[in-house]
Design an enzyme around this catalytic site. Structure first.
Site, PDB file in Angstrom:
ATOM      1  N   ASN A 107      40.341  -1.118 -31.474  1.00  0.00           N
ATOM      2  CA  ASN A 107      39.577  -2.184 -32.101  1.00  0.00           C
ATOM      3  C   ASN A 107      40.485  -3.298 -32.603  1.00  0.00           C
ATOM      4  O   ASN A 107      41.647  -3.071 -32.943  1.00  0.00           O
ATOM      5  CB  ASN A 107      38.748  -1.627 -33.257  1.00  0.00           C
ATOM      6  CG  ASN A 107      37.763  -0.570 -32.790  1.00  0.00           C
ATOM      7  OD1 ASN A 107      37.381  -0.544 -31.620  1.00  0.00           O
ATOM      8  ND2 ASN A 107      37.358   0.306 -33.683  1.00  0.00           N
ATOM      9  N   ASP A 113      39.278  -5.392 -35.152  1.00  0.00           N
ATOM     10  CA  ASP A 113      38.544  -5.869 -36.321  1.00  0.00           C
ATOM     11  C   ASP A 113      39.265  -5.665 -37.649  1.00  0.00           C
ATOM     12  O   ASP A 113      38.778  -6.094 -38.698  1.00  0.00           O
ATOM     13  CB  ASP A 113      37.167  -5.205 -36.386  1.00  0.00           C
ATOM     14  CG  ASP A 113      37.231  -3.681 -36.292  1.00  0.00           C
ATOM     15  OD1 ASP A 113      38.203  -3.088 -36.801  1.00  0.00           O
ATOM     16  OD2 ASP A 113      36.295  -3.089 -35.711  1.00  0.00           O
ATOM     17  N   HIS A 147      45.211  -3.016 -29.101  1.00  0.00           N
ATOM     18  CA  HIS A 147      44.809  -4.281 -28.493  1.00  0.00           C
ATOM     19  C   HIS A 147      44.985  -5.467 -29.431  1.00  0.00           C
ATOM     20  O   HIS A 147      44.438  -6.540 -29.170  1.00  0.00           O
ATOM     21  CB  HIS A 147      43.356  -4.193 -28.016  1.00  0.00           C
ATOM     22  CG  HIS A 147      43.152  -3.181 -26.942  1.00  0.00           C
ATOM     23  ND1 HIS A 147      41.987  -2.449 -26.795  1.00  0.00           N
ATOM     24  CD2 HIS A 147      43.988  -2.741 -25.951  1.00  0.00           C
ATOM     25  CE1 HIS A 147      42.112  -1.618 -25.770  1.00  0.00           C
ATOM     26  NE2 HIS A 147      43.312  -1.785 -25.239  1.00  0.00           N
ATOM     27  N   SER A 166      34.550   6.124 -28.947  1.00  0.00           N
ATOM     28  CA  SER A 166      35.017   5.423 -27.745  1.00  0.00           C
ATOM     29  C   SER A 166      34.541   6.128 -26.495  1.00  0.00           C
ATOM     30  O   SER A 166      34.628   7.357 -26.400  1.00  0.00           O
ATOM     31  CB  SER A 166      36.544   5.329 -27.729  1.00  0.00           C
ATOM     32  OG  SER A 166      36.995   4.710 -26.533  1.00  0.00           O
ATOM     33  N   ASN A 221      31.484  10.896 -30.217  1.00  0.00           N
ATOM     34  CA  ASN A 221      30.986   9.638 -29.657  1.00  0.00           C
ATOM     35  C   ASN A 221      29.549   9.827 -29.196  1.00  0.00           C
ATOM     36  O   ASN A 221      29.229  10.832 -28.547  1.00  0.00           O
ATOM     37  CB  ASN A 221      31.847   9.191 -28.474  1.00  0.00           C
ATOM     38  CG  ASN A 221      31.434   7.833 -27.932  1.00  0.00           C
ATOM     39  OD1 ASN A 221      31.667   6.812 -28.573  1.00  0.00           O
ATOM     40  ND2 ASN A 221      30.791   7.803 -26.771  1.00  0.00           N
TER      41      ASN A 221
END
Length: 322
Positions: free
Chosen positions: A152, A154, A169, A269, A294
């Site tokens: 993520n 965020d 990422h 995920s 998940n």
């Protein structure tokens, strides 16, 4: 491109400045974010006490637990994901995320992206960690979580207090100059956007997963994009766009953490993106036990000894690491 955010040799962590009202709205961004929480979570049953015990046993047997998280851990904070059945971006619209090569090559693409990001930033930056993020942070404080790798962008794990963290990422709270490589806080860029676009107005037509909103082409034509204050280069969020690759040093660092781990837990995920999935393959090759929490199927289900289909923020707080 983003550099390693690992604690042993981390690049600067996300910087958070005071929140403010959305310049184009009548409600606070935090209020909007709170109202959206739960909207992007697929339906699933309530936590099963027996399944809680199974994950409890899985974790209690581990001395060096590596956790990998994805967008599904943040949907309960009000951030949509791409792939969730019926509620993800791909299910709701025909829109697709921006490609790295388009952003780098096209000034028009950068203008469209930054206009959308400018409108969406107050809401996106106001999102707060939910009970799942806080549970993982408490596991780290208790010495039960060896390392956390998130896909993520965020910054919710950082907000929750995790420090043994790699942002695979990157992070939307940082901005990178494509020419000189200088990093600056995203919040500071918002002020420059405001100054350049004092009379610009746009109404959003939906929220996207990575901090932007949907705008029409006509709306973005007059939007002005600032350039790097140091060298005049083009600015990009310090994240890995689709079609780009993760920095090699960061990949090597995570592979080392996988080698040191004795169990791996996937949280929220589907593992459809190979940049994350390859670490699951490495863990499987190392014969590490793998558990997955998940909602819905994942690319890694066949490799897991335990699969749990429940809400992350409802399920993880029920597990008391020992």
């Amino acid at each position: 491109m983003p550099r390693g955010s690992e604690r042993m040799r981390m690049s600067p962590r996300c910087i958070f400045l005071p929140q403010f009202l959305h310049p184009r709205g009548s409600h606070t961004a935090a209020t909007v974010a709170a109202a959206a929480a739960g909207t992007f979570v697929p339906p699933c049953p309530p936590p099963d006490p027996e399944k809680v015990k199974e994950l409890q046993r899985f974790i209690s047997l581990s001395k060096r637990l590596l956790v990998m998280t994805g967008a599904g851990i943040s949907t309960e904070s009000g951030i949509p994901d791409y792939r969730s059945e019926k509620v993800g971006l791909y299910a709701r619209t025909d829109r697709r995320p921006i490609q790295h090569v388009d952003f780098v090559r096209s000034a028009k693409t950068r203008q469209r992206y930054w206009a959308r990001n400018f409108v969406g930033w107050p809401q996106f930056s106001s999102h707060q960690p939910n009970a799942a993020h806080l549970a993982l942070s408490s596991w780290e404080r208790l010495g039960k979580l060896y390392w956390l790798v998130t896909q993520n962008v965020d910054a919710l794990h950082t907000k929750a207090g995790n420090q043994r963290l790699t942002e695979l990422h990157g992070c939307m709270h940082r901005v990178l100059c494509l020419h000189c490589g200088e990093q600056t806080p995203r919040e500071a860029l918002q002020d420059r956007f405001e100054a350049l676009n004092a009379t610009w107005r746009a109404q959003a037509h939906g929220v996207a997963p990575d901090g932007d909103v949907f705008l029409t082409d006509d709306q973005v034509q007059s939007f002005q994009v600032p350039r790097c204050a140091t060298c005049g280069g083009s600015l990009k969020p310090d994240v890995v766009f689709f079609g780009d690759t993760v920095d090699h040093s960061k990949v090597d660092f995570v592979h080392t953490r996988v080698k040191e781990a004795d169990a791996l837990l996937v949280v929220g995920s589907s593992m459809q993106v190979y940049s994350g999935y390859k670490f699951i393959l490495a863990a499987h090759e190392k014969k590490l036990p793998i558990a997955i929490l998940n909602i819905g199927p994942t690319r890694s289900d066949r490799l897991a000894c335990l699969k749990l289909d429940f809400r992350c923020a409802e399920f993880l707080p029920l597990v008391a690491p020992q």
